[in-house]
Design a protein around this motif. Sequence first.
Motif, PDB file in Angstrom:
ATOM      1  N   ARG A  16       0.883  -1.327  -0.187  1.00 44.16           N
ATOM      2  CA  ARG A  16       0.306  -0.060   0.250  1.00 44.16           C
ATOM      3  C   ARG A  16       0.734   1.512   0.369  1.00 44.16           C
ATOM      4  NH1 ARG A  16      -4.989   0.687   0.551  1.00 44.16           N
ATOM      5  NH2 ARG A  16      -4.919  -1.639  -0.456  1.00 44.16           N
ATOM      6  N   GLU A  52      -9.460  -5.699  -4.243  1.00 48.22           N
ATOM      7  CA  GLU A  52      -9.500  -6.786  -2.890  1.00 48.22           C
ATOM      8  C   GLU A  52     -10.810  -6.639  -1.541  1.00 48.22           C
ATOM      9  OE1 GLU A  52      -6.323  -4.770  -0.337  1.00 48.22           O
ATOM     10  OE2 GLU A  52      -7.335  -4.606   1.050  1.00 48.22           O
ATOM     11  N   SER A 100      -8.631   2.953   1.463  1.00 48.09           N
ATOM     12  CA  SER A 100      -8.395   2.507   2.968  1.00 48.09           C
ATOM     13  C   SER A 100      -9.605   2.019   3.863  1.00 48.09           C
ATOM     14  CB  SER A 100      -7.344   4.279   3.736  1.00 48.09           C
ATOM     15  OG  SER A 100      -8.086   4.189   4.940  1.00 48.09           O
ATOM     16  N   ARG A 103      -9.497  -1.042   3.219  1.00 46.37           N
ATOM     17  CA  ARG A 103      -8.272  -1.723   3.917  1.00 46.37           C
ATOM     18  C   ARG A 103      -8.019  -2.178   5.191  1.00 46.37           C
ATOM     19  NH1 ARG A 103      -2.707  -2.765   2.453  1.00 46.37           N
ATOM     20  NH2 ARG A 103      -3.866  -3.698   0.565  1.00 46.37           N
ATOM     21  N   THR A 106      -9.895  -5.451   5.820  1.00 48.93           N
ATOM     22  CA  THR A 106      -9.154  -6.604   5.586  1.00 48.93           C
ATOM     23  C   THR A 106      -8.222  -7.508   6.319  1.00 48.93           C
ATOM     24  OG1 THR A 106      -9.102  -6.260   3.400  1.00 48.93           O
ATOM     25  CG2 THR A 106      -7.099  -7.100   3.769  1.00 48.93           C
TER      26      THR A 106
END
Length: 434
Positions: A16, A52, A100, A103, A106
Amino acid sequence: MTTLKERIAAELSAARDRTLAYTDTDDYLLTRQHSPLMSPLVWDLAHVGNFEELWVLRKAAGLPPMRPELDDLYDAFTHPREDRPSLPLLGPEEARRYISDVRSRTYDVLDTVDFDDPDPLRGGGHVFGLVLQHEHQHAETMLATLQLSRQPGVVGDGTLPPARTRSRSESPEVHIPGGIFTMGAGAAAGLGAASRPWAYDNERPAHRMFLGSYWIDRHPVTNGAYIAFIEAGGYREPQWWSPDGWEWVERSGVEAPLYWTKDEDTWWRLRFGRQEPVPEDEPVIHVSWYEADAYARWAGKRLPSEAEWEKACGGRLYPWGDQEPGPEHANLGHRASRPAPVGAFPEGASPYGVEQLVGDVWEWTDSCFRGYPGFRSFPYREYSEVFFGESYRVLRGGSWATHPSAIRTTFRNWDLPVRRQIFSGFRCARSELL
Ligand code: AVJ
Ligand code: FE
């Protein structure tokens, strides 16, 4: 001891940082289309997060969509690259916020995932390997876009080892004896096992192949050698070109690699917005398959098949063995924004003594992109299977822009034979004369 989860978390954050560094520029540069061949950078930025979300959050963890309206915009199949600027894409700031948000979820999935889960996405952390590989591939695509933008300043430089003085006894070609070797990666596996590393569906299954003996160049073809081809009139002689390649030369008027110009007696290249003399001892970069194929014919050789390229690596994860790539092995991971001179990585040689197979430039091969015998698409057909056939040629080995975690000797890249905005070069081979 770092655990596998800690390692994945660190790799996610490094990938990232890289994505954000390449898009840390003004909105105009991010939203403009620099070439019909490429997406605007802001598309890649949000696409990485949408991919993702789809694979980690929805398919692997079963979470509901965060922004269902985004799926169509960032599906590479619905909209070809040249149409992407006219889509109602997220702006740079919105895109950063979205990826973000994805993420942080995640990381929650990573916290709770069970690596022994029989599910093929969750088991072994396979899905994390997928998104890491994917994000680094798009980072390389962004670098190709930044190079096309001809803007100075976004991409910096770095230092590389100088060419080693070659010992006189070292031949420019290496002989590979005939016989059976195992091509491709073993069974699907997670990120944990070094002996069974993460791989795409197109690298599997491993299969036995017989190859006759052949010679392969010890190093990629250099700028200096390529200049000799140009100055010998290579671009004016149809005899060196495939029929399609010659048609391309006549139609496009190309006379040199992309980004090259000649001024008096000096060849110059444009590299990330700056002009510099073409360095003779570096591998040639930004050539199409047609150019690689023509050069090889002019040199009395041919391009290697991808099987010949892979066998020359010696059957391990990397040409030098199973140790992760270090600065002594290969020019990977954007250490400098250029290939290293040939001979710079004697410690990266394969057991046969072939050098710079990994890093510096992607190497065109003679092979079309097809599934290996017994190929099964996983986890989605649109990654590789829909590209199988006669149209695409395989490239191997990664470039200076490829992240070390995104390359291995079994890795297969592919592109159309006219493409040269990618970091592509080549080496030659020839069959043994009997
Ligand atoms: C393997 C480089 C041809 O960019 O089209 C990225 C990689 N696939 N997202 C491409 C890819 C889906 C792919 N190449
Ligand atoms: Fe993608």
